[in-house]
Design a protein around this motif. Structure first.
Motif, PDB file in Angstrom:
ATOM      1  N   GLY A  52      96.352 -16.661  30.360  1.00 52.41           N
ATOM      2  CA  GLY A  52      95.027 -16.433  29.796  1.00 52.41           C
ATOM      3  C   GLY A  52      94.562 -17.564  28.902  1.00 52.41           C
ATOM      4  N   VAL A  53      95.479 -18.094  28.090  1.00 49.82           N
ATOM      5  CA  VAL A  53      95.134 -19.230  27.224  1.00 49.82           C
ATOM      6  C   VAL A  53      94.744 -20.432  28.075  1.00 49.82           C
ATOM      7  N   PHE A  54      95.541 -20.711  29.102  1.00 47.09           N
ATOM      8  CA  PHE A  54      95.242 -21.861  29.960  1.00 47.09           C
ATOM      9  C   PHE A  54      93.929 -21.676  30.714  1.00 47.09           C
ATOM     10  N   ALA A  55      93.640 -20.449  31.147  1.00 45.56           N
ATOM     11  CA  ALA A  55      92.371 -20.192  31.831  1.00 45.56           C
ATOM     12  C   ALA A  55      91.205 -20.377  30.867  1.00 45.56           C
ATOM     13  N   ALA A  56      91.341 -19.887  29.636  1.00 43.57           N
ATOM     14  CA  ALA A  56      90.278 -20.061  28.636  1.00 43.57           C
ATOM     15  C   ALA A  56      90.031 -21.543  28.373  1.00 43.57           C
ATOM     16  N   GLN A  57      91.103 -22.325  28.285  1.00 50.50           N
ATOM     17  CA  GLN A  57      90.953 -23.765  28.083  1.00 50.50           C
ATOM     18  C   GLN A  57      90.188 -24.404  29.232  1.00 50.50           C
ATOM     19  N   ALA A  58      90.502 -23.989  30.459  1.00 51.02           N
ATOM     20  CA  ALA A  58      89.827 -24.562  31.629  1.00 51.02           C
ATOM     21  C   ALA A  58      88.353 -24.160  31.661  1.00 51.02           C
ATOM     22  N   VAL A  59      88.070 -22.898  31.383  1.00 49.66           N
ATOM     23  CA  VAL A  59      86.681 -22.415  31.417  1.00 49.66           C
ATOM     24  C   VAL A  59      85.861 -23.054  30.301  1.00 49.66           C
ATOM     25  N   LEU A  60      86.416 -23.116  29.100  1.00 50.16           N
ATOM     26  CA  LEU A  60      85.693 -23.639  27.938  1.00 50.16           C
ATOM     27  C   LEU A  60      85.754 -25.161  27.819  1.00 50.16           C
ATOM     28  N   ASN A  61      86.639 -25.760  28.586  1.00 51.76           N
ATOM     29  CA  ASN A  61      86.824 -27.211  28.554  1.00 51.76           C
ATOM     30  C   ASN A  61      87.108 -27.701  27.126  1.00 51.76           C
ATOM     31  N   ARG A  62      88.036 -27.007  26.477  1.00 53.90           N
ATOM     32  CA  ARG A  62      88.420 -27.384  25.122  1.00 53.90           C
ATOM     33  C   ARG A  62      89.848 -26.936  24.871  1.00 53.90           C
ATOM     34  N   ASN A  63      90.460 -27.457  23.845  1.00 59.79           N
ATOM     35  CA  ASN A  63      91.834 -27.141  23.509  1.00 59.79           C
ATOM     36  C   ASN A  63      91.870 -25.838  22.704  1.00 59.79           C
ATOM     37  N   VAL A  64      92.053 -24.738  23.389  1.00 59.45           N
ATOM     38  CA  VAL A  64      92.065 -23.417  22.759  1.00 59.45           C
ATOM     39  C   VAL A  64      93.242 -23.289  21.792  1.00 59.45           C
ATOM     40  N   MET A  65      94.346 -23.938  22.074  1.00 59.69           N
ATOM     41  CA  MET A  65      95.493 -23.872  21.158  1.00 59.69           C
ATOM     42  C   MET A  65      95.147 -24.474  19.798  1.00 59.69           C
ATOM     43  N   GLU A  66      94.404 -25.560  19.778  1.00 59.50           N
ATOM     44  CA  GLU A  66      93.954 -26.118  18.492  1.00 59.50           C
ATOM     45  C   GLU A  66      93.064 -25.124  17.767  1.00 59.50           C
ATOM     46  N   ASP A  67      92.176 -24.461  18.510  1.00 56.52           N
ATOM     47  CA  ASP A  67      91.298 -23.450  17.913  1.00 56.52           C
ATOM     48  C   ASP A  67      92.118 -22.313  17.303  1.00 56.52           C
ATOM     49  N   LEU A  68      93.123 -21.843  18.047  1.00 60.85           N
ATOM     50  CA  LEU A  68      93.957 -20.742  17.552  1.00 60.85           C
ATOM     51  C   LEU A  68      94.780 -21.159  16.344  1.00 60.85           C
ATOM     52  N   THR A  69      95.280 -22.374  16.357  1.00 55.86           N
ATOM     53  CA  THR A  69      96.043 -22.882  15.211  1.00 55.86           C
ATOM     54  C   THR A  69      95.148 -22.975  13.976  1.00 55.86           C
ATOM     55  N   ALA A  70      93.939 -23.495  14.144  1.00 56.23           N
ATOM     56  CA  ALA A  70      93.002 -23.599  13.017  1.00 56.23           C
ATOM     57  C   ALA A  70      92.631 -22.207  12.493  1.00 56.23           C
ATOM     58  N   LEU A  71      92.400 -21.268  13.398  1.00 53.78           N
ATOM     59  CA  LEU A  71      92.076 -19.897  12.991  1.00 53.78           C
ATOM     60  C   LEU A  71      93.234 -19.281  12.218  1.00 53.78           C
ATOM     61  N   HIS A  72      94.454 -19.492  12.717  1.00 51.39           N
ATOM     62  CA  HIS A  72      95.637 -18.975  12.032  1.00 51.39           C
ATOM     63  C   HIS A  72      95.721 -19.527  10.605  1.00 51.39           C
ATOM     64  N   LYS A  73      95.532 -20.826  10.461  1.00 53.39           N
ATOM     65  CA  LYS A  73      95.581 -21.436   9.133  1.00 53.39           C
ATOM     66  C   LYS A  73      94.488 -20.860   8.219  1.00 53.39           C
ATOM     67  N   GLN A  74      93.313 -20.646   8.781  1.00 51.25           N
ATOM     68  CA  GLN A  74      92.201 -20.099   8.012  1.00 51.25           C
ATOM     69  C   GLN A  74      92.519 -18.675   7.532  1.00 51.25           C
ATOM     70  N   ILE A  75      93.105 -17.878   8.388  1.00 47.09           N
ATOM     71  CA  ILE A  75      93.467 -16.504   8.032  1.00 47.09           C
ATOM     72  C   ILE A  75      94.542 -16.508   6.950  1.00 47.09           C
ATOM     73  N   ILE A  76      95.551 -17.356   7.095  1.00 43.92           N
ATOM     74  CA  ILE A  76      96.629 -17.436   6.100  1.00 43.92           C
ATOM     75  C   ILE A  76      96.060 -17.858   4.747  1.00 43.92           C
ATOM     76  N   GLN A  77      95.145 -18.837   4.742  1.00 41.53           N
ATOM     77  CA  GLN A  77      94.547 -19.293   3.487  1.00 41.53           C
ATOM     78  C   GLN A  77      93.728 -18.186   2.835  1.00 41.53           C
ATOM     79  N   SER A  78      93.034 -17.401   3.635  1.00 39.93           N
ATOM     80  CA  SER A  78      92.231 -16.327   3.048  1.00 39.93           C
ATOM     81  C   SER A  78      93.117 -15.214   2.486  1.00 39.93           C
ATOM     82  N   ILE A  79      94.262 -15.002   3.087  1.00 39.05           N
ATOM     83  CA  ILE A  79      95.214 -13.993   2.585  1.00 39.05           C
ATOM     84  C   ILE A  79      95.845 -14.479   1.282  1.00 39.05           C
ATOM     85  N   ASP A  80      96.241 -15.745   1.267  1.00 39.73           N
ATOM     86  CA  ASP A  80      96.904 -16.317   0.089  1.00 39.73           C
ATOM     87  C   ASP A  80      95.939 -16.527  -1.069  1.00 39.73           C
ATOM     88  N   GLY A  81      94.656 -16.528  -0.761  1.00 36.73           N
ATOM     89  CA  GLY A  81      93.676 -16.620  -1.834  1.00 36.73           C
ATOM     90  C   GLY A  81      93.267 -18.003  -2.088  1.00 36.73           C
TER      91      GLY A  81
END
Length: 154
Positions: free
Chosen positions: A125-154
């Motif tokens: 599914g990740v690879f299909a999303a990358q192909a459809v969106l023509n972007r690096n979805v893993m980078e997006d998910l990593t950035a989102l993860h970091k953003q969520i962790i920062q919001s939790i940590d305050g």
């Protein structure tokens, strides 16, 4: 208060091919003996890995490639899509099995793009999303993860 454990392993179809024309649940004592021997070894290995389950096993049901052939209609007992052979995981096949196809607008996803089961389906599914969106979805998910962790940590 109950737990279910499913042990999934591989077994070559050829090991039980001589019984393929027998009726389900009526393939004979030799077939049942093979099933029990193979199943017992799987249960024993699982108990070695997870010893606390040994005294809590109430029921064991064993399936084989012939079981999968009967109930799933899998020609040679495959349980998770494509057969897991060395050829299936070769660099050539990994290059051919990709989400983007030569047909405009047609994308492939699921477990056979990467590997069997839930994790393979997730990565497909990740690879299909990358192909459809023509972007690096893993980078997006990593950035989102970091953003969520920062919001939790305050």
């Amino acid at each position: 208060g109950k737990t279910t454990v499913a042990i999934v392993s591989l077994m070559p179809y050829e090991w039980l091919q001589e019984f393929e024309n027998g009726k389900v649940k009526k393939r004979g004592d030799d077939y049942e003996s093979y099933k029990k021997i193979f199943g017992h070894k799987l249960v024993e290995q699982t108990c070695r890995l997870f010893p606390t389950i040994r005294d809590h096993i109430d029921y064991v049901e064993i399936g084989t490639p012939l079981t999968n052939r009967y109930y799933l209609g899998a020609p040679r007992g495959e349980i998770y899509g494509m057969d897991h052979t060395m050829e299936r995981f070769s660099p050539y096949i990994n290059g051919v099995l990709r989400s983007q196809t030569d047909i405009t607008g047609l994308y492939l996803t699921g477990q056979d793009i990467v590997s069997c089961g839930f994790s393979g389906g997730l990565w497909g599914g990740v690879f299909a999303a990358q192909a459809v969106l023509n972007r690096n979805v893993m980078e997006d998910l990593t950035a989102l993860h970091k953003q969520i962790i920062q919001s939790i940590d305050g």
